[in-house]
Design a protein around this motif. Structure first.
Motif, PDB file in Angstrom:
ATOM      1  N   THR A 110       0.664  -1.172  -0.042  1.00 50.10           N
ATOM      2  CA  THR A 110      -0.027   0.058  -0.073  1.00 50.10           C
ATOM      3  C   THR A 110       1.025   1.267   0.018  1.00 50.10           C
ATOM      4  O   THR A 110       0.761   2.165  -0.762  1.00 50.10           O
ATOM      5  N   ASP A 125       2.361   6.661  -6.874  1.00 51.59           N
ATOM      6  CA  ASP A 125       1.322   7.484  -7.361  1.00 51.59           C
ATOM      7  C   ASP A 125       1.396   8.739  -7.410  1.00 51.59           C
ATOM      8  O   ASP A 125       1.224   9.790  -7.839  1.00 51.59           O
ATOM      9  N   GLU A 171      -5.677  -1.135  -7.367  1.00 55.73           N
ATOM     10  CA  GLU A 171      -7.006  -0.401  -6.843  1.00 55.73           C
ATOM     11  C   GLU A 171      -7.278  -0.695  -5.365  1.00 55.73           C
ATOM     12  O   GLU A 171      -7.626   0.193  -4.724  1.00 55.73           O
ATOM     13  N   ARG A 202      -4.696   1.312  -3.604  1.00 59.65           N
ATOM     14  CA  ARG A 202      -5.213   2.559  -3.503  1.00 59.65           C
ATOM     15  C   ARG A 202      -6.291   2.966  -2.508  1.00 59.65           C
ATOM     16  O   ARG A 202      -6.365   4.095  -1.925  1.00 59.65           O
ATOM     17  N   LYS A 203      -7.372   1.985  -2.408  1.00 63.52           N
ATOM     18  CA  LYS A 203      -8.340   1.998  -1.496  1.00 63.52           C
ATOM     19  C   LYS A 203      -7.923   2.077   0.002  1.00 63.52           C
ATOM     20  O   LYS A 203      -8.056   2.702   0.846  1.00 63.52           O
ATOM     21  N   SER A 229      -6.012   5.170   0.727  1.00 60.60           N
ATOM     22  CA  SER A 229      -6.782   6.375   1.165  1.00 60.60           C
ATOM     23  C   SER A 229      -7.203   6.414   2.426  1.00 60.60           C
ATOM     24  O   SER A 229      -7.353   7.605   2.921  1.00 60.60           O
TER      25      SER A 229
END
Length: 295
Positions: free
Chosen positions: A22, A29, A278, A281-282, A285
């Motif tokens: 993560t 990113d 994805e 990224r979740k 966050s």
């Protein structure tokens, strides 16, 4: 450009790889050239990134700035042996080479090979962020003790027989500076973050406390603790999950009390496996927004 090093450690099964991955996706990113390396023999970066990685630096598909490698202990040992023996082949006869090969066949050589590969990535300026997904804590602490042990051992052996289980000291004395530099970087919290991942339960908390103290004795500061696997509050309408959630919060409170000068983060369970960009990224966050103590 100065490279930032981030080491993730903890008991087996607490979610080190998920948190390390993560973090790697987060920095990539952001546009930072990022490398994630696993030193865990039971590595599963290939699984979580859903592509073949192995014992080589591999670009992660779908993200230009992210690269990964799974260090294979056997291959690392073979590479270390060959690198050690190569200069000797031109200087010594076959009998002496055989003696050197025998010296390079012990467990200490395997340990040294693993650490040597590890610090290869601490001796580079090619990446802005290098993330280490380490083996379970006991193995990691031993790995981090090696530069201290071997730096002293090389120095002492040079005064004595001139031999170590890594071969003649004369051929490896140059490594002493490499090991000393690694120690310096590991002890500099401006350059290196050491992150423990734990579950909100007693055995995991005890292991984290013990390992953090062991690190402190090596002069390495724990900079962050991630408490992973909390039951989401919305699931506590179920009496079973409510009771478990309350026990988990008790351990979060204990961790905050014990690590009162260290950043504490919490991460809730997801309803799906943490695999693929994805999902990372979740998770990111939540991990990087609004979940930090002391921010």
């Amino acid at each position: 450009m100065e490279t930032k090093f981030i080491l993730f450690s903890g008991k087996g099964g607490v979610g080190k790889t998920s948190m390390a991955s993560t973090t790697a996706v987060h920095y990539a990113d952001e546009g930072k050239k990022t490398l994630i390396v696993t030193t865990d023999p039971a590595a599963n970066l290939s699984d979580v990134f859903q592509q073949e990685i192995g014992h080589r630096i591999t670009k992660i598909e779908g993200l230009d700035n992210l690269f990964a490698m799974e260090i294979d202990p056997d291959k690392a040992t073979d590479e270390y042996k060959e690198r050690s023996l190569a200069p000797m082949r031109e200087l010594f006869d076959e009998d002496l080479i055989k003696v050197a090969e025998e010296q390079l066949s012990g467990p200490c050589t395997e340990e040294m090979a693993a650490f040597d590969k590890f610090i290869d990535f601490m001796d580079t300026d090619e990446y802005e962020v290098v993330i280490f997904d380490t083996a379970p804590t006991g193995h990691t602490i031993r790995l981090l003790e090696l530069p201290v042990d071997w730096s002293k051992h090389i120095e002492e052996s040079a005064k004595g027989s001139g031999q170590t289980c890594m071969g003649p000291v004369a051929l490896i004395e140059d490594s002493k500076k490499k090991y000393d530099d690694a120690i310096s970087k590991l002890r500099d919290f401006h350059k290196t973050d050491f992150v423990f991942v734990m579950q909100p339960e007693e055995t995991s908390l005890e292991e984290t406390i013990r390992s953090s103290n062991d690190l402190q004795e090596l002069g390495i500061k724990t900079t962050r603790v991630i408490i992973n696997g909390l039951i989401p509050k919305e699931e506590t309408i179920n009496p079973f999950f409510k009771k478990k959630h309350e026990r988990q919060l008790n351990y979060v409170e204990k961790a905050n009390s014990i690590f009162n000068s260290i950043k504490i983060q919490t991460m809730e369970l997801f309803d799906a496996e943490l695999k693929g960009l994805e999902m990372f990224r979740k998770c990111g966050s939540k991990l990087f927004v609004g979940s930090d103590k002391n921010e």
